[in-house]
Design a protein around this motif. Structure first.
Motif, PDB file in Angstrom:
ATOM      1  N   ARG A 171      23.246  80.045  37.668  1.00 47.00           N
ATOM      2  CA  ARG A 171      23.495  78.993  38.657  1.00 47.00           C
ATOM      3  C   ARG A 171      22.246  78.702  39.480  1.00 47.00           C
ATOM      4  N   ARG A 172      21.530  79.737  39.859  1.00 52.78           N
ATOM      5  CA  ARG A 172      20.306  79.536  40.637  1.00 52.78           C
ATOM      6  C   ARG A 172      19.238  78.800  39.835  1.00 52.78           C
TER       7      ARG A 172
ATOM      8  N   ASP B 266      30.103  77.374  41.190  1.00 47.83           N
ATOM      9  CA  ASP B 266      29.530  76.765  39.977  1.00 47.83           C
ATOM     10  C   ASP B 266      29.881  75.285  39.911  1.00 47.83           C
TER      11      ASP B 266
ATOM     12  N   GLU C 154      33.144  82.384  42.890  1.00 50.26           N
ATOM     13  CA  GLU C 154      31.901  82.096  42.174  1.00 50.26           C
ATOM     14  C   GLU C 154      32.064  80.904  41.233  1.00 50.26           C
TER      15      GLU C 154
ATOM     16  N   HIS D 130      32.007  82.892  34.194  1.00 49.27           N
ATOM     17  CA  HIS D 130      33.057  83.142  35.184  1.00 49.27           C
ATOM     18  C   HIS D 130      34.443  82.850  34.603  1.00 49.27           C
TER      19      HIS D 130
ATOM     20  N   ALA E  40      26.893  79.346  33.767  1.00 45.04           N
ATOM     21  CA  ALA E  40      27.543  80.149  34.797  1.00 45.04           C
ATOM     22  C   ALA E  40      29.055  79.948  34.764  1.00 45.04           C
TER      23      ALA E  40
ATOM     24  N   ASN F 267      25.291  84.282  38.310  1.00 40.28           N
ATOM     25  CA  ASN F 267      24.587  83.789  39.494  1.00 40.28           C
ATOM     26  C   ASN F 267      23.141  83.443  39.181  1.00 40.28           C
TER      27      ASN F 267
ATOM     28  N   SER G 287      24.393  75.467  35.463  1.00 36.43           N
ATOM     29  CA  SER G 287      25.763  75.637  35.953  1.00 36.43           C
ATOM     30  C   SER G 287      26.767  75.768  34.829  1.00 36.43           C
TER      31      SER G 287
END
Length: 393
Positions: A80-81, A116, A112, A92, A88, A77, A85
């Motif tokens: 991603r923030r 993404d 999640e 995942h 991330a 996360n 991406s």
């Protein structure tokens, strides 16, 4: 690259803490190091400004089990923030590939991963993931919400309607109003092809949101096109009860209806009663001026509008008064006409009550806050002159 150092050092510290904790839970052995050699290897990559290799090492250290799933999710996360991406997604995907995950943890990781893909703009993969989650027991509420976002972006209005029906309405999301807007989108696409079907869609819009002004305006336009003027009058006059701020959009359509039924006197009476309820409705005042000019001539219209402007001044009213008398005062009229024309064309005609976005064209979906039906027509009153007269930057 220094930013990566501050970003990944906490991750490295967390990784070391997890390894040390697992080690001491087994048994403390003085002869063994508390940290894996790979931990120091990852730190070395980090200090040598090789973040990608450091990430690979730290991911490898975070062995997926019930104690480290949350750490994986938190790390992804963060990526991603930060707009990373791809990293991330990799974390995942690594999580989902592990057979040791519980059903709940797998659902969370899939959600999640879908987020993404949304962040990366890969909407087709996100759609597949969220549709998969819809078929599973214990569907997370995020799945239909994200599918609704996808279908809105792709303008797949029927699918958007289906998803919105699966989301319970609450104070933050009025799904019934959303569904009404989607039916309006479908109806607009059929205005020239199948007006009967378009009317059916607008009835569905009214079913989900009785105060949907857009549906009333569209229905009025269709009824005018097929010659059902009296029915269109009833529909368009109802806009006042739905949201009187949208009456400026309805009045030209109403004029067409009353004119085609040779009933402009009734329209005049209705406009006068309308102004008793909404004193500052400049558009109604100007429409009345138009009717007075048609019935009694230009001078009568000038006198009427002059009296009205003393009570309720407005830029549009002033401009109309000048247009009515432009044959007089030849030296002054061109200058004043130029000023008022500039003010009217420069001023924004629509504004969003939610975020304040303003523009010169009507948007049912606000470009500023992406909310439906929050933009409404505005009228330029004299109190706004100073702002409009400021030079453009």
């Amino acid at each position: 690259m220094l930013g990566w150092l501050f970003f990944l050092l906490p991750v490295a510290a967390l990784s070391g803490w997890i390894i040390a904790r697992r080690h001491y839970k087994r048994r403390y052995r003085p002869q063994e190091s508390s940290f894996s050699p790979d931990y120091f290897k990852g730190l070395n990559y980090l200090l040598n400004e090789q973040p990608d290799k450091a990430i690979d090492v730290f991911i490898g250290l975070l062995e997926v089990n019930s104690e480290t799933v949350e750490t994986h999710l938190a790390l992804a996360n963060l990526f991603r923030r930060r707009g990373e991406s791809d990293r991330a997604i990799r974390i995942h995907q690594n999580l989902i590939a592990r057979p040791s995950l519980s059903a709940q943890q797998r659902r969370q990781a899939l959600v999640e991963l879908g987020l993404d893909y949304m962040s990366a703009g890969v909407l087709d993969r996100a759609e597949v993931l969220f549709l998969e989650l819809l078929q599973q027991p214990g569907t997370p509420p995020e799945a239909p919400k994200q599918l609704l976002r996808i279908y809105q972006q792709e303008k797949k209005w029927q699918q958007a309607i289906d998803m919105a029906k699966q989301i319970p309405a609450n104070n933050k999301t009025n799904t019934r109003a959303l569904i009404a807007q989607f039916y309006c989108e479908l109806a607009e696409s059929l205005l020239e092809k199948d007006q009967h079907q378009a009317l059916n869609l607008l009835r569905s819009a009214h079913h989900y949101d009785a105060d949907c002004v857009r549906a009333s305006l569209l229905e009025g336009r269709i009824l005018i096109k097929i010659g059902q003027y009296r029915k269109a009058i009833r529909v368009l006059q109802h806009v006042e009860k739905q949201n009187h701020y949208f009456l400026p959009e309805a009045l030209p359509l109403l004029y067409t209806c009353f004119d085609n039924t040779n009933n402009l006197d009734d329209f005049k009476d209705w406009l006068e009663s309308l102004l008793t309820r909404h004193h500052h409705l400049t558009s109604a005042r100007l429409m009345l001026t138009r009717l007075v000019e048609q019935k009694q001539g230009t001078e009568a219209a000038q006198r009427f509008l002059y009296r009205q402007l003393h009570q309720h001044p407005s830029v549009e009213g002033l401009h109309q008064l000048i247009m009515l008398g432009e044959d007089n005062h030849q030296a002054l009229i061109p200058l004043i006409k130029e000023v008022t024309t500039t003010l009217i064309h420069k001023g924004d005609r629509y504004t969003c009550k939610n975020c304040g976005f303003s523009g010169r064209t009507m948007h049912w979906l606000c470009p500023g806050c992406s909310q439906w039906a929050t933009i409404r027509p505005i009228e330029i009153h004299l109190s706004a002159l100073e702002k409009l007269l400021e030079p453009s930057r």
